[in-house]
Write a protein that holds these residues in place. Structure first.
Motif, PDB file in Angstrom:
ATOM      1  N   VAL A   1       3.210   5.594   1.914  1.00  0.00           N
ATOM      2  CA  VAL A   1       2.323   4.435   2.000  1.00  0.00           C
ATOM      3  C   VAL A   1       2.225   3.744   0.642  1.00  0.00           C
ATOM      4  CG1 VAL A   1      -0.040   3.684   2.457  1.00  0.00           C
ATOM      5  CG2 VAL A   1       1.023   5.379   3.936  1.00  0.00           C
ATOM      6  N   LEU A   2       2.063   4.523  -0.405  1.00  0.00           N
ATOM      7  CA  LEU A   2       1.931   3.926  -1.738  1.00  0.00           C
ATOM      8  C   LEU A   2       3.251   3.308  -2.205  1.00  0.00           C
ATOM      9  CD1 LEU A   2      -0.374   6.552  -3.471  1.00  0.00           C
ATOM     10  CD2 LEU A   2      -0.993   4.441  -2.286  1.00  0.00           C
ATOM     11  N   LEU A   3       4.387   3.900  -1.819  1.00  0.00           N
ATOM     12  CA  LEU A   3       5.682   3.312  -2.157  1.00  0.00           C
ATOM     13  C   LEU A   3       5.840   1.969  -1.452  1.00  0.00           C
ATOM     14  CD1 LEU A   3       8.507   3.454  -3.450  1.00  0.00           C
ATOM     15  CD2 LEU A   3       9.259   4.612  -1.371  1.00  0.00           C
ATOM     16  N   MET A   4       5.455   1.901  -0.176  1.00  0.00           N
ATOM     17  CA  MET A   4       5.566   0.651   0.561  1.00  0.00           C
ATOM     18  C   MET A   4       4.657  -0.421  -0.057  1.00  0.00           C
ATOM     19  SD  MET A   4       7.021  -1.176   2.753  1.00  0.00           S
ATOM     20  CE  MET A   4       7.850  -0.312   4.051  1.00  0.00           C
ATOM     21  N   LYS A   5       3.470  -0.018  -0.505  1.00  0.00           N
ATOM     22  CA  LYS A   5       2.577  -0.977  -1.176  1.00  0.00           C
ATOM     23  C   LYS A   5       3.243  -1.499  -2.446  1.00  0.00           C
ATOM     24  CE  LYS A   5      -1.834  -1.586  -3.388  1.00  0.00           C
ATOM     25  NZ  LYS A   5      -2.699  -1.025  -4.350  1.00  0.00           N
ATOM     26  N   HIS A   6       3.864  -0.604  -3.187  1.00  0.00           N
ATOM     27  CA  HIS A   6       4.566  -0.984  -4.410  1.00  0.00           C
ATOM     28  C   HIS A   6       5.719  -1.941  -4.096  1.00  0.00           C
ATOM     29  CE1 HIS A   6       6.329  -0.564  -8.404  1.00  0.00           C
ATOM     30  NE2 HIS A   6       7.472  -0.246  -7.830  1.00  0.00           N
ATOM     31  N   LEU A   7       6.496  -1.639  -3.064  1.00  0.00           N
ATOM     32  CA  LEU A   7       7.613  -2.496  -2.688  1.00  0.00           C
ATOM     33  C   LEU A   7       7.122  -3.867  -2.215  1.00  0.00           C
ATOM     34  CD1 LEU A   7       9.895   0.095  -0.864  1.00  0.00           C
ATOM     35  CD2 LEU A   7      10.263  -0.937  -3.113  1.00  0.00           C
ATOM     36  N   GLN A   8       6.008  -3.889  -1.467  1.00  0.00           N
ATOM     37  CA  GLN A   8       5.462  -5.168  -1.029  1.00  0.00           C
ATOM     38  C   GLN A   8       4.978  -5.989  -2.226  1.00  0.00           C
ATOM     39  OE1 GLN A   8       2.475  -4.142   1.880  1.00  0.00           O
ATOM     40  NE2 GLN A   8       3.977  -4.030   3.545  1.00  0.00           N
ATOM     41  N   GLY A   9       4.482  -5.308  -3.244  1.00  0.00           N
ATOM     42  CA  GLY A   9       4.105  -6.008  -4.476  1.00  0.00           C
ATOM     43  C   GLY A   9       5.322  -6.637  -5.144  1.00  0.00           C
TER      44      GLY A   9
ATOM     45  N   PHE B   1      12.547  -8.986  -5.351  1.00  0.00           N
ATOM     46  CA  PHE B   1      13.543  -8.793  -4.301  1.00  0.00           C
ATOM     47  C   PHE B   1      12.935  -9.259  -2.987  1.00  0.00           C
ATOM     48  CE2 PHE B   1      11.619  -4.755  -5.595  1.00  0.00           C
ATOM     49  CZ  PHE B   1      10.907  -4.401  -4.467  1.00  0.00           C
ATOM     50  N   ASP B   2      13.774  -9.329  -1.957  1.00  0.00           N
ATOM     51  CA  ASP B   2      13.280  -9.841  -0.674  1.00  0.00           C
ATOM     52  C   ASP B   2      12.821  -8.695   0.233  1.00  0.00           C
ATOM     53  OD1 ASP B   2      15.747  -8.781  -0.145  1.00  0.00           O
ATOM     54  OD2 ASP B   2      16.478 -10.467   1.041  1.00  0.00           O
ATOM     55  N   GLU B   3      12.282  -9.077   1.382  1.00  0.00           N
ATOM     56  CA  GLU B   3      11.732  -8.106   2.336  1.00  0.00           C
ATOM     57  C   GLU B   3      12.808  -7.144   2.845  1.00  0.00           C
ATOM     58  OE1 GLU B   3       8.759  -6.248   4.417  1.00  0.00           O
ATOM     59  OE2 GLU B   3       8.429  -7.979   3.126  1.00  0.00           O
ATOM     60  N   ALA B   4      14.010  -7.619   3.086  1.00  0.00           N
ATOM     61  CA  ALA B   4      15.100  -6.773   3.579  1.00  0.00           C
ATOM     62  C   ALA B   4      15.447  -5.695   2.545  1.00  0.00           C
ATOM     63  CB  ALA B   4      16.333  -7.619   3.892  1.00  0.00           C
ATOM     64  N   GLU B   5      15.475  -6.071   1.274  1.00  0.00           N
ATOM     65  CA  GLU B   5      15.760  -5.099   0.215  1.00  0.00           C
ATOM     66  C   GLU B   5      14.652  -4.045   0.131  1.00  0.00           C
ATOM     67  OE1 GLU B   5      17.543  -3.157  -3.022  1.00  0.00           O
ATOM     68  OE2 GLU B   5      18.353  -4.539  -1.546  1.00  0.00           O
ATOM     69  N   ALA B   6      13.396  -4.468   0.309  1.00  0.00           N
ATOM     70  CA  ALA B   6      12.276  -3.522   0.299  1.00  0.00           C
ATOM     71  C   ALA B   6      12.402  -2.536   1.459  1.00  0.00           C
ATOM     72  CB  ALA B   6      10.946  -4.278   0.378  1.00  0.00           C
ATOM     73  N   GLU B   7      12.739  -3.048   2.636  1.00  0.00           N
ATOM     74  CA  GLU B   7      12.918  -2.171   3.798  1.00  0.00           C
ATOM     75  C   GLU B   7      14.084  -1.205   3.579  1.00  0.00           C
ATOM     76  OE1 GLU B   7      11.091  -1.722   6.529  1.00  0.00           O
ATOM     77  OE2 GLU B   7       9.637  -3.189   5.763  1.00  0.00           O
ATOM     78  N   ARG B   8      15.180  -1.702   2.975  1.00  0.00           N
ATOM     79  CA  ARG B   8      16.342  -0.841   2.704  1.00  0.00           C
ATOM     80  C   ARG B   8      15.965   0.274   1.729  1.00  0.00           C
ATOM     81  NH1 ARG B   8      19.680   0.379  -0.905  1.00  0.00           N
ATOM     82  NH2 ARG B   8      18.943  -1.148  -2.417  1.00  0.00           N
ATOM     83  N   ARG B   9      15.236  -0.063   0.684  1.00  0.00           N
ATOM     84  CA  ARG B   9      14.823   0.949  -0.299  1.00  0.00           C
ATOM     85  C   ARG B   9      13.879   1.975   0.330  1.00  0.00           C
ATOM     86  NH1 ARG B   9      13.612  -2.291  -5.979  1.00  0.00           N
ATOM     87  NH2 ARG B   9      15.698  -3.161  -6.217  1.00  0.00           N
ATOM     88  N   PHE B  10      12.965   1.494   1.163  1.00  0.00           N
ATOM     89  CA  PHE B  10      12.035   2.415   1.815  1.00  0.00           C
ATOM     90  C   PHE B  10      12.774   3.337   2.782  1.00  0.00           C
ATOM     91  CE2 PHE B  10       8.949   3.622   5.103  1.00  0.00           C
ATOM     92  CZ  PHE B  10       8.022   4.260   4.300  1.00  0.00           C
ATOM     93  N   ALA B  11      13.717   2.781   3.542  1.00  0.00           N
ATOM     94  CA  ALA B  11      14.498   3.596   4.479  1.00  0.00           C
ATOM     95  C   ALA B  11      15.322   4.645   3.733  1.00  0.00           C
ATOM     96  CB  ALA B  11      15.407   2.711   5.332  1.00  0.00           C
ATOM     97  N   ALA B  12      15.909   4.255   2.591  1.00  0.00           N
ATOM     98  CA  ALA B  12      16.684   5.212   1.792  1.00  0.00           C
ATOM     99  C   ALA B  12      15.778   6.320   1.260  1.00  0.00           C
ATOM    100  CB  ALA B  12      17.377   4.497   0.639  1.00  0.00           C
ATOM    101  N   TRP B  13      14.588   5.949   0.783  1.00  0.00           N
ATOM    102  CA  TRP B  13      13.634   6.960   0.298  1.00  0.00           C
ATOM    103  C   TRP B  13      13.231   7.906   1.415  1.00  0.00           C
ATOM    104  CZ3 TRP B  13       8.664   7.957   1.935  1.00  0.00           C
ATOM    105  CH2 TRP B  13       7.957   8.890   1.179  1.00  0.00           C
ATOM    106  N   LYS B  14      12.926   7.336   2.589  1.00  0.00           N
ATOM    107  CA  LYS B  14      12.487   8.153   3.719  1.00  0.00           C
ATOM    108  C   LYS B  14      13.596   9.105   4.177  1.00  0.00           C
ATOM    109  CE  LYS B  14       9.501   7.767   7.596  1.00  0.00           C
ATOM    110  NZ  LYS B  14       8.526   6.911   8.216  1.00  0.00           N
ATOM    111  N   GLN B  15      14.843   8.615   4.196  1.00  0.00           N
ATOM    112  CA  GLN B  15      15.975   9.455   4.587  1.00  0.00           C
ATOM    113  C   GLN B  15      16.160  10.592   3.576  1.00  0.00           C
ATOM    114  OE1 GLN B  15      19.681   7.369   4.771  1.00  0.00           O
ATOM    115  NE2 GLN B  15      20.738   9.032   5.814  1.00  0.00           N
ATOM    116  N   ASN B  16      16.038  10.301   2.301  1.00  0.00           N
ATOM    117  CA  ASN B  16      16.163  11.313   1.259  1.00  0.00           C
ATOM    118  C   ASN B  16      15.051  12.351   1.377  1.00  0.00           C
ATOM    119  OD1 ASN B  16      17.095  12.630  -1.012  1.00  0.00           O
ATOM    120  ND2 ASN B  16      15.998  11.294  -2.420  1.00  0.00           N
TER     121      ASN B  16
END
Length: 178
Positions: free
Chosen positions: A77-85, A92-107
Motif C-alpha cells: 500500500v505504501l509503495l503504491m502511494k509512493h508510485l502515485q506520488g 513517470f506515467d500511470e502504466a510505468e507505476a503499474e509495471r513497477r508495482f506488478a514487478a515488486w509484487k511478483q518478486n
C-alpha cells in the motif's frame, strides 16, 4: 472446552482519533471501518486487506500505527502511494507505476513461495530424521528385549538341567533303598 487465549487474530481498523484526523490501527476504539485482518499464528503470517480502501485512507491522510505501517508496507500500500506520488509529479506515467508495482509484487510472491518451499523441505527433513531416530531406538529396544529373553531362556534351561540332575541323582539313590 479450552479457551483460545494465546491465539491472536487482529483486525485492521480505521478509527477517528480526534476531530477529522483518522488513524489506522489494530485496537478496538471508535472504529469507522474494518480494512482487513492480520493472523500471526500462520507461518508466514496471513494478512487480508482491502487494498483499495487502505490506499484511499492513506492517501487522504490517515496515520497508521507502527504495526499497521509495517503491514501496509509489506502488502504494498505504501509503495503504491509512493508510485502515485511519482505519477502526480510527472516522473513517470500511470502504466510505468503499474509495471513497477506488478514487478515488486511478483518478486515479493516469489520470495514468499521460496520461504514456504524451504520450510516444507525443512519439515520433511525433520520428519525423516525423527523417523530414523525412532527406528534406531526401536532396534536398540528390540535388541535389549532379545538379550533379556535369551538370559531368561538360559536361566530356565539351567534350572531345568539342575532339576533333571537332582531327579537323576534321586532316582539313582531310590533303587538302593529297596
Amino acid at each position: 472446552m479450552h479457551s483460545q487465549k494465546a491465539i491472536q487474530n487482529q483486525q485492521i481498523l480505521l478509527i477517528s482519533k480526534n476531530g477529522n484526523k483518522n488513524q489506522i490501527t489494530t485496537s478496538w476504539s471508535q472504529e469507522l471501518c474494518v480494512l482487513g485482518s492480520y493472523n500471526p499464528n500462520t507461518n508466514p503470517a496471513t494478512v487480508t486487506l482491502n487494498f483499495e480502501r487502505a490506499l484511499y485512507w492513506v492517501n487522504v491522510g490517515a496515520q497508521p500505527t507502527d504495526t499497521v505501517r509495517n503491514i501496509l508496507s509489506k502488502e504494498g500500500v505504501l509503495l503504491m502511494k509512493h508510485l502515485q506520488g511519482g505519477v502526480k509529479k510527472g516522473a513517470f506515467d500511470e502504466a510505468e507505476a503499474e509495471r513497477r508495482f506488478a514487478a515488486w509484487k511478483q518478486n515479493k510472491q516469489a520470495g514468499v513461495d521460496a520461504l514456504k518451499a524451504s520450510m516444507a523441505t525443512a519439515k520433511e527433513l525433520e520428519l525423516k530424521k525423527r523417523l530414523e531416530d525412532e527406528q534406531a531406538k526401536n532396534a536398540a529396544k528390540a535388541e535389549a528385549v532379545a538379550k533379556k529373553k535369551a538370559e531368561i531362556a538360559a536361566a530356565k534351561a539351567e534350572a531345568e538341567a539342575a532339576a533333571a540332575a537332582e531327579e537323576a541323582a534321586a532316582t539313582e539313590e531310590a533303587p538302593a533303598a529297596e
